[in-house]
Design a protein around this motif. Structure first.
Motif, PDB file in Angstrom:
ATOM      1  N   LYS A 183      -9.456   3.638   4.386  1.00  0.00           N
ATOM      2  CA  LYS A 183      -8.721   3.532   3.129  1.00  0.00           C
ATOM      3  C   LYS A 183      -8.666   2.139   2.517  1.00  0.00           C
ATOM      4  O   LYS A 183      -8.088   1.962   1.440  1.00  0.00           O
ATOM      5  CB  LYS A 183      -7.280   4.028   3.346  1.00  0.00           C
ATOM      6  CG  LYS A 183      -7.182   5.501   3.690  1.00  0.00           C
ATOM      7  CD  LYS A 183      -5.733   5.967   3.718  1.00  0.00           C
ATOM      8  CE  LYS A 183      -5.629   7.462   3.971  1.00  0.00           C
ATOM      9  NZ  LYS A 183      -4.214   7.925   3.935  1.00  0.00           N
ATOM     10  N   ILE A 205       0.838  -1.188   0.000  1.00  0.00           N
ATOM     11  CA  ILE A 205       0.000   0.000   0.000  1.00  0.00           C
ATOM     12  C   ILE A 205       0.878   1.244   0.000  1.00  0.00           C
ATOM     13  O   ILE A 205       1.999   1.227   0.517  1.00  0.00           O
ATOM     14  CB  ILE A 205      -0.940   0.028   1.227  1.00  0.00           C
ATOM     15  CG1 ILE A 205      -0.111   0.074   2.525  1.00  0.00           C
ATOM     16  CG2 ILE A 205      -1.888  -1.140   1.207  1.00  0.00           C
ATOM     17  CD1 ILE A 205      -0.929   0.367   3.763  1.00  0.00           C
ATOM     18  N   GLY A 225      -8.308  -1.600  -4.342  1.00  0.00           N
ATOM     19  CA  GLY A 225      -8.552  -1.256  -5.729  1.00  0.00           C
ATOM     20  C   GLY A 225      -9.373  -2.299  -6.454  1.00  0.00           C
ATOM     21  O   GLY A 225     -10.164  -3.028  -5.847  1.00  0.00           O
ATOM     22  N   ASP A 226      -9.155  -2.398  -7.773  1.00  0.00           N
ATOM     23  CA  ASP A 226      -9.876  -3.372  -8.595  1.00  0.00           C
ATOM     24  C   ASP A 226      -9.033  -4.608  -8.890  1.00  0.00           C
ATOM     25  O   ASP A 226      -9.458  -5.503  -9.620  1.00  0.00           O
ATOM     26  CB  ASP A 226     -10.302  -2.733  -9.925  1.00  0.00           C
ATOM     27  CG  ASP A 226     -11.260  -1.562  -9.712  1.00  0.00           C
ATOM     28  OD1 ASP A 226     -12.071  -1.636  -8.770  1.00  0.00           O
ATOM     29  OD2 ASP A 226     -11.171  -0.577 -10.475  1.00  0.00           O
ATOM     30  N   GLN A 227      -7.836  -4.630  -8.332  1.00  0.00           N
ATOM     31  CA  GLN A 227      -6.922  -5.740  -8.577  1.00  0.00           C
ATOM     32  C   GLN A 227      -7.432  -7.024  -7.923  1.00  0.00           C
ATOM     33  O   GLN A 227      -8.040  -6.985  -6.855  1.00  0.00           O
ATOM     34  CB  GLN A 227      -5.541  -5.397  -7.997  1.00  0.00           C
ATOM     35  CG  GLN A 227      -4.479  -6.450  -8.182  1.00  0.00           C
ATOM     36  CD  GLN A 227      -4.105  -6.633  -9.633  1.00  0.00           C
ATOM     37  OE1 GLN A 227      -4.633  -7.524 -10.294  1.00  0.00           O
ATOM     38  NE2 GLN A 227      -3.221  -5.789 -10.140  1.00  0.00           N
ATOM     39  N   ASP A 267     -10.705   0.180   0.917  1.00  0.00           N
ATOM     40  CA  ASP A 267     -11.216   0.023  -0.451  1.00  0.00           C
ATOM     41  C   ASP A 267     -10.252   0.620  -1.472  1.00  0.00           C
ATOM     42  O   ASP A 267     -10.031   0.054  -2.546  1.00  0.00           O
ATOM     43  CB  ASP A 267     -12.591   0.682  -0.583  1.00  0.00           C
ATOM     44  CG  ASP A 267     -13.682  -0.085   0.162  1.00  0.00           C
ATOM     45  OD1 ASP A 267     -13.527  -1.302   0.339  1.00  0.00           O
ATOM     46  OD2 ASP A 267     -14.673   0.538   0.570  1.00  0.00           O
ATOM     47  N   GLU A 268      -9.696   1.759  -1.118  1.00  0.00           N
ATOM     48  CA  GLU A 268      -8.728   2.425  -2.004  1.00  0.00           C
ATOM     49  C   GLU A 268      -7.487   1.553  -2.167  1.00  0.00           C
ATOM     50  O   GLU A 268      -6.956   1.409  -3.275  1.00  0.00           O
ATOM     51  CB  GLU A 268      -8.354   3.781  -1.403  1.00  0.00           C
ATOM     52  CG  GLU A 268      -7.260   4.515  -2.146  1.00  0.00           C
ATOM     53  CD  GLU A 268      -6.800   5.770  -1.411  1.00  0.00           C
ATOM     54  OE1 GLU A 268      -5.654   6.189  -1.628  1.00  0.00           O
ATOM     55  OE2 GLU A 268      -7.593   6.318  -0.610  1.00  0.00           O
ATOM     56  N   TRP A 269      -7.008   0.972  -1.083  1.00  0.00           N
ATOM     57  CA  TRP A 269      -5.802   0.142  -1.137  1.00  0.00           C
ATOM     58  C   TRP A 269      -6.017  -1.129  -1.955  1.00  0.00           C
ATOM     59  O   TRP A 269      -5.149  -1.527  -2.712  1.00  0.00           O
ATOM     60  CB  TRP A 269      -5.361  -0.235   0.276  1.00  0.00           C
ATOM     61  CG  TRP A 269      -4.844   0.918   1.088  1.00  0.00           C
ATOM     62  CD1 TRP A 269      -4.333   2.087   0.624  1.00  0.00           C
ATOM     63  CD2 TRP A 269      -4.798   0.996   2.518  1.00  0.00           C
ATOM     64  NE1 TRP A 269      -3.970   2.905   1.672  1.00  0.00           N
ATOM     65  CE2 TRP A 269      -4.237   2.253   2.841  1.00  0.00           C
ATOM     66  CE3 TRP A 269      -5.174   0.139   3.547  1.00  0.00           C
ATOM     67  CZ2 TRP A 269      -4.042   2.662   4.164  1.00  0.00           C
ATOM     68  CZ3 TRP A 269      -4.980   0.535   4.861  1.00  0.00           C
ATOM     69  CH2 TRP A 269      -4.416   1.793   5.167  1.00  0.00           C
ATOM     70  N   THR A 278     -12.260 -10.305  -0.834  1.00  0.00           N
ATOM     71  CA  THR A 278     -11.377 -10.333  -2.006  1.00  0.00           C
ATOM     72  C   THR A 278     -11.156 -11.749  -2.517  1.00  0.00           C
ATOM     73  O   THR A 278     -10.746 -11.938  -3.669  1.00  0.00           O
ATOM     74  CB  THR A 278     -10.001  -9.724  -1.672  1.00  0.00           C
ATOM     75  OG1 THR A 278      -9.334 -10.561  -0.703  1.00  0.00           O
ATOM     76  CG2 THR A 278     -10.143  -8.320  -1.116  1.00  0.00           C
ATOM     77  N   TRP A 323      -6.259  -9.933  -5.938  1.00  0.00           N
ATOM     78  CA  TRP A 323      -5.097 -10.331  -5.146  1.00  0.00           C
ATOM     79  C   TRP A 323      -5.160 -11.820  -4.818  1.00  0.00           C
ATOM     80  O   TRP A 323      -6.212 -12.348  -4.464  1.00  0.00           O
ATOM     81  CB  TRP A 323      -5.022  -9.512  -3.859  1.00  0.00           C
ATOM     82  CG  TRP A 323      -4.951  -8.039  -4.106  1.00  0.00           C
ATOM     83  CD1 TRP A 323      -5.949  -7.120  -3.969  1.00  0.00           C
ATOM     84  CD2 TRP A 323      -3.803  -7.315  -4.564  1.00  0.00           C
ATOM     85  NE1 TRP A 323      -5.498  -5.866  -4.312  1.00  0.00           N
ATOM     86  CE2 TRP A 323      -4.185  -5.955  -4.688  1.00  0.00           C
ATOM     87  CE3 TRP A 323      -2.489  -7.680  -4.888  1.00  0.00           C
ATOM     88  CZ2 TRP A 323      -3.304  -4.970  -5.102  1.00  0.00           C
ATOM     89  CZ3 TRP A 323      -1.606  -6.695  -5.310  1.00  0.00           C
ATOM     90  CH2 TRP A 323      -2.018  -5.356  -5.409  1.00  0.00           C
TER      91      TRP A 323
END
Length: 252
Positions: free
Chosen positions: A83, A70, A89-91, A85-87, A134, A93
């Protein structure tokens, strides 16, 4: 005669260079890029302690996984909730190796927030629920030891003498342990790794950070734990895809 011999040698060298047997790159650059894109994707979440070992983890896992961290500092669990959701992202993992803890204990600029073991456990529960969404393999890194003396930043910057006792530290460690046990999350015990040699691995008794040797030791264990998890997940996937009635080699 010498001139004629030199001529034939030169011609031989030229044709050798054009031969199909001439040395070629093992893997074209574009193929290397394509291969890298297929590697498992790993995300490291944490405070400055994780920042200290990230580079070495990336180096150790080169060719095994694409490791990211991050941006900045993960701070305390309250920051995590704001934060996460921001960390993420759409990746997509494959593995997430994470920790929050020291900031919840010491506070620093969040000293006035509710950072009690109870609040810490409640926020950590919410974070784990979000991380589970995720579908990644989750690995909890236990919080590294508090410093034995009053922490320097709290004393010098915030004019507060704060020394975390072993009893208070244990409350936070146990709170995290309960959450991870409830969700059956794998634990990477960095606390146990560095505690026996904390005096030599820490730069000062009022500092929660580590020397290069300390971060190197953590990086080695982090990389090994993540690599093992990746291999285990791959093995499980292969077993799941194999037909239950597939004949053995002997039967064939």
């Amino acid at each position: 005669m010498l001139r004629s011999t030199s001529y034939f040698i030169s011609v031989a060298i030229i044709f050798a260079g054009l031969s199909p047997c001439a040395a070629q790159p093992a893997t074209p650059p574009n193929a290397q890029d394509a291969a890298a894109k297929t590697l498992p994707k790993v995300l490291l979440i944490g405070d400055s302690i994780s920042g200290g070992y990230t580079k070495a983890v990336i180096q150790r896992m080169e060719g095994t996984a694409n490791v990211s961290r991050i941006p900045g500092n993960g701070e305390y669990t309250g920051t995590g909730l704001k934060k996460i959701d921001e960390w993420l992202g759409d990746q997509r993992w494959d593995v997430i190796h994470f920790n929050w803890g020291l900031w919840d204990m010491y506070g620093w600029q969040y000293a006035k927030e509710d950072r009690s073991p109870k609040a810490y456990e409640e926020r950590l529960e919410k974070l784990v629920l979000r991380l589970e969404m995720t579908g990644a393999k989750l690995i909890w890194a236990t919080t590294t030891p508090v410093c034995p003396e009053a922490e320097a930043t709290m004393l010098n910057r915030f004019k507060t003498e704060l020394k975390i006792t072993p009893e208070v530290e244990r409350e936070y460690l146990d709170a995290a342990q309960r959450v991870m046990k409830k969700h059956q999350i794998q634990i990477n015990d960095l606390h146990a790794l560095v505690l026996p040699e904390l005096e030599t691995l820490s730069p000062a008794p009022d500092n929660v950070h580590f020397t290069g040797s300390g971060y190197g030791r953590m990086a080695k264990q982090v990389a090994e734990v993540i690599t093992s998890a990746i291999q285990s997940e791959a093995s499980d996937d292969n077993e799941a895809q194999e037909p239950a009635n597939a004949p053995s080699v002997r039967e064939q």
